[in-house]
Design an enzyme around this catalytic site. Sequence first.
Site, mmCIF file in Angstrom:
data_model
loop_
_atom_site.group_PDB
_atom_site.id
_atom_site.type_symbol
_atom_site.label_atom_id
_atom_site.label_comp_id
_atom_site.label_asym_id
_atom_site.label_seq_id
_atom_site.Cartn_x
_atom_site.Cartn_y
_atom_site.Cartn_z
ATOM 1 C CE LYS A 94 58.269 40.893 2.713
ATOM 2 N NZ LYS A 94 58.151 41.517 4.033
ATOM 3 C CG ASP A 95 65.603 42.619 -2.993
ATOM 4 O OD1 ASP A 95 66.008 43.742 -3.312
ATOM 5 O OD2 ASP A 95 66.222 41.569 -3.267
#
Length: 360
Positions: free
Chosen positions: A87-88
């Site tokens: 995830k970012d």
Amino acid sequence: MVGDIVSLVFDWSALHPLTTGSGTGGVLRRQPEDFVVQEVPLYALAGEGEHLFAEVRKTGHTTAHVIRLLAAELGVRERDIGVAGLKDRHAVTTQWLSLPGKVERRLEALALEGVEVVQVTRHTNKLGMGHLSGNRFEIRVREAGGSTDQAREVMATLAAQGVPNYFGPQRFGLGGVNAEEGLRVLRGESRVKDPRVRRFLTSSVQSMVFNRFLSLRLERGVFSSLLRGDMAKKHDTGGVFQVEDPLTEGERAARGEVSATGTLFGKKVRPLNFEAGALEAEALAAFGLEAGAFASRRGDRRLTRVFLDEGSVTAEDDGFRVAFNLPRGSFATSVLREIMKTNVDTLAPADQDDDAEGDE
């Protein structure tokens, strides 16, 4: 012009959209809370077992960074921590991690800035990469000039016809230039020595060729239909088969039951043939490449379209908020690009240890 060598720098304007119109415009990620991602698990957790499962909400961290922090704080090896997807950093993201059961008490006392343990349970196996169904996105678009009705119309089209499953700009690094260095790796001209970085760079070239192939399908009007020689995938079971009769199989494609796949070239994947193969060869030739250039990669197949569900658009004072679910491996930016018709996230910082929404 077809046959010319095209740029290896990622640019949304070089990729054909599904929907037409001017788009709403707007700005993303003014603050982390504007981009919220919730991982959707692949299976229910047993509530018992030797592995500790922690649902973690993070802000300002990549998944890889959180793993490094947890390993140091809990006194375990990074490889002992399981994760389903990456995830970012530039968002608020919630996902499950698996940990050795022995760290339960230390986890209860954990205090890391930007990291919150939402809940803890147990399960019988370690979490593995890809062990997720998909992701739920809630994204605020600010300073939008277009109407909320425009956004709703595009969302309805995507729900009915599918989302072009482009690799988003997160795959290509800051400025979208990773594929240029990846091509030098494939040609033996790169000075990059780290094997992990070399794999990352060459995967950018695979992704660029896939995007070109998908863009050509949209341009030629064969996005939701099939060509002879396509390798199609069943959305319900995941089964893959070669298309010999595109008219008959095209009826299933029109109903959204099957879709064409594109080739992520490598030694374990055969190129397409017949009409689909000709289109694929055209995509390769656009970058001056042949399938054999990817002999160092394993290879894979990727759906050319995916279907979003539970989509909604809500008006805000300075724009709107969109929410939708996508299956794993898909990029929310492919949806936002169709709505906004801008170079979505291309100039946003990208994380080299992270495929952001991609979960690849």
